[in-house]
Structure formats: structure tokens, C-alpha cells
Design an enzyme around this catalytic site. Structure first.
Site, PDB file in Angstrom:
ATOM      1  N   ARG A  29      -6.171  17.855  -0.685  1.00 52.09           N
ATOM      2  CA  ARG A  29      -7.503  17.324  -0.367  1.00 52.09           C
ATOM      3  C   ARG A  29      -8.616  17.941  -1.219  1.00 52.09           C
ATOM      4  NH1 ARG A  29      -4.500  16.710   4.363  1.00 52.09           N
ATOM      5  NH2 ARG A  29      -4.661  18.949   4.645  1.00 52.09           N
ATOM      6  N   GLU A  71       3.934  30.008   7.373  1.00 47.72           N
ATOM      7  CA  GLU A  71       4.312  30.480   8.705  1.00 47.72           C
ATOM      8  C   GLU A  71       5.764  31.002   8.675  1.00 47.72           C
ATOM      9  OE1 GLU A  71       3.328  27.572  11.546  1.00 47.72           O
ATOM     10  OE2 GLU A  71       3.733  28.898  13.241  1.00 47.72           O
TER      11      GLU A  71
HETATM   12  P1  5GP Z   1      -4.899  28.051   5.230  1.00 44.33           P
HETATM   13  O1  5GP Z   1      -4.063  28.392   4.044  1.00 44.33           O
HETATM   14  O2  5GP Z   1      -6.314  28.523   5.095  1.00 44.33           O
HETATM   15  O3  5GP Z   1      -4.275  28.478   6.534  1.00 44.33           O
HETATM   16  O4  5GP Z   1      -4.923  26.462   5.354  1.00 44.33           O
HETATM   17  C1  5GP Z   1      -5.790  25.693   4.565  1.00 44.33           C
HETATM   18  C2  5GP Z   1      -5.052  24.597   3.874  1.00 44.33           C
HETATM   19  O5  5GP Z   1      -4.356  23.792   4.817  1.00 44.33           O
HETATM   20  C3  5GP Z   1      -6.011  23.684   3.145  1.00 44.33           C
HETATM   21  O6  5GP Z   1      -5.448  23.284   1.911  1.00 44.33           O
HETATM   22  C4  5GP Z   1      -6.202  22.507   4.094  1.00 44.33           C
HETATM   23  O7  5GP Z   1      -6.244  21.281   3.390  1.00 44.33           O
HETATM   24  C5  5GP Z   1      -4.988  22.549   5.013  1.00 44.33           C
HETATM   25  N1  5GP Z   1      -5.367  22.472   6.446  1.00 44.33           N
HETATM   26  C6  5GP Z   1      -5.018  23.335   7.432  1.00 44.33           C
HETATM   27  N2  5GP Z   1      -5.509  22.935   8.609  1.00 44.33           N
HETATM   28  C7  5GP Z   1      -6.207  21.802   8.389  1.00 44.33           C
HETATM   29  C8  5GP Z   1      -6.995  20.908   9.236  1.00 44.33           C
HETATM   30  O8  5GP Z   1      -7.169  21.070  10.451  1.00 44.33           O
HETATM   31  N3  5GP Z   1      -7.571  19.843   8.607  1.00 44.33           N
HETATM   32  C9  5GP Z   1      -7.439  19.621   7.276  1.00 44.33           C
HETATM   33  N4  5GP Z   1      -8.063  18.543   6.745  1.00 44.33           N
HETATM   34  N5  5GP Z   1      -6.716  20.439   6.465  1.00 44.33           N
HETATM   35  C10 5GP Z   1      -6.110  21.512   7.013  1.00 44.33           C
END
Ligand code: 5GP
Length: 175
Positions: A64, A101
């Protein structure tokens, strides 16, 4: 700020996606209305112009981050470079591994895409645990790019992902 509330109002929450217990923030409703999408992009672009000034490269994170990054780079007059999961980009690549995870994954950028000393802004739609963003920072640092900002549209405050980052960070809106 009315633009922030318009953008925030367009983001929906989906219960139990991608798995039970997760509340997923869906950004795609934003893309149905060009005026609201334009608000989101200009809030991000204006932030960079005001805080950083000129930048050399916008790096977008799969998938995204690819939706916002190129629109921003066109407005900022700079390059766009994608970071993807391992095995998707052709030619010589630089890698960084990051924690999932269960187990680890690897992200890549094309080796010549960023030159030493270039000012880089990393863009993604959302920060949750911060694992994705901090791996991207590591990858760009390996390439000797200068990360001047980590920028997301949405920050999930409960997960405290920003604590993982040692570089400047900004989110347009928070849940
Ligand atoms: P992190 O690595 O910070 O745990 O997760 C962030 C990554 O996972 C980003 O690339 C994001 O696009 C995706 N992601 C995780 N949770 C969500 C969510 O609730 N909505 C969206 N649109 N993307 C998420």
C-alpha cells in the site's frame, strides 16, 4: 483540520481481518472519492515540503506504500523507489530481514536505486508494530541513503511501533 477529519472519516474498520481478533483499518474507501484521496496525498506532500524541504527519493513499502509514494514523488519532483518482499524485483538487490509473528521475512530494493547520501523519505499506509518500517530503515541505511523521515498516513497508537524507530517520524492521523 477539516482535511484530516475528512480523510479519517473515510477509513473503515474491519473486525477479524486478516484473522480473528484483529481490527483492520481499510484505506481503500479513500480511493473511491478523488477529493478525499487528494486531501490525503496533499497532507503528506505538504508535511514533507514544510518539515524537510527538498528530498531525493520517496521509498514506498509493498504494497500500500506503492499507492501513495508515486503520487507524492510526482508532486515533490523526486524519484520513487519500491521496497518489495524477496524475489519480486529484477537484477541485483540489497536485502534486510525482519521479524514476523512466526519467523522472519526478507525485503529488498534494487541495488542501484538509491545513491549514497541521498535524502530518503519512507512512505507506507500504516504503522502497527513498526517491524516493517524499521526493516526498511535498515535496508536504506545499508545502501547509505539518509532516512530523513518515516511517513505514514495512519498510526496505530496502541502498538507503539514508533518506539522501534530511531529516525524522524510523522503520521497524518492516529487511531
Ligand atoms: P507493522 O510492521 O508496523 O506491524 O505493520 C505495518 C504493515 O502492515 C504495513 O505495511 C501495513 O500496510 C500493514 N498493516 C498492518 N495492519 C494494518 C491495518 O490495520 N490496515 C492496513 N491498511 N494495513 C495494515
Amino acid at each position: 483540520n477539516t482535511r484530516i477529519s475528512r480523510v479519517k472519516g473515510a477509513i473503515t474498520a474491519i473486525q477479524d481481518f486478516p484473522k480473528p481478533g484483529v481490527l483492520f483499518r481499510d484505506i481503500f474507501p479513500l480511493f473511491k472519492d478523488p477529493a478525499v484521496l487528494s486531501d490525503a496525498v496533499s497532507l503528506m506532500v505538504e508535511h514533507i515540503k514544510d518539515k524537510i524541504g527538498s528530498v531525493d527519493v520517496i521509498v514506498g513499502l509493498e504494497a500500500r506504500g506503492f499507492l501513495f509514494g508515486p503520487m507524492m514523488s510526482v508532486q515533490l519532483g523526486c524519484s520513487f523507489v519500491p521496497i518489495r518482499k524477496k524475489g519480486k524485483l529484477p537484477g541485483k538487490c540489497v536485502q534486510a530481514s525482519y521479524l514476523l509473528e512466526y519467523g522472519t521475512d526478507i525485503m529488498e530494493a534494487q541495488a542501484e536505486a538509491i545513491k549514497p547520501g541521498q535524502k530518503v523519505v519512507i512512505v507506507d499506509d500504516l504503522i502497527a508494530t513498526g517491524g516493517t518500517m524499521s526493516a526498511a530503515v535498515e535496508l536504506i541505511s545499508k545502501m547509505e541513503g539518509r532516512v530523513v523521515e518515516c511517513l505514514v498516513l495512519i498510526e496505530l497508537l496502541d502498538l507503539k511501533g514508533v518506539a522501534k524507530l530511531k529516525h524522524p517520524f510523522f503520521s497524518v492521523l492516529q487511531f
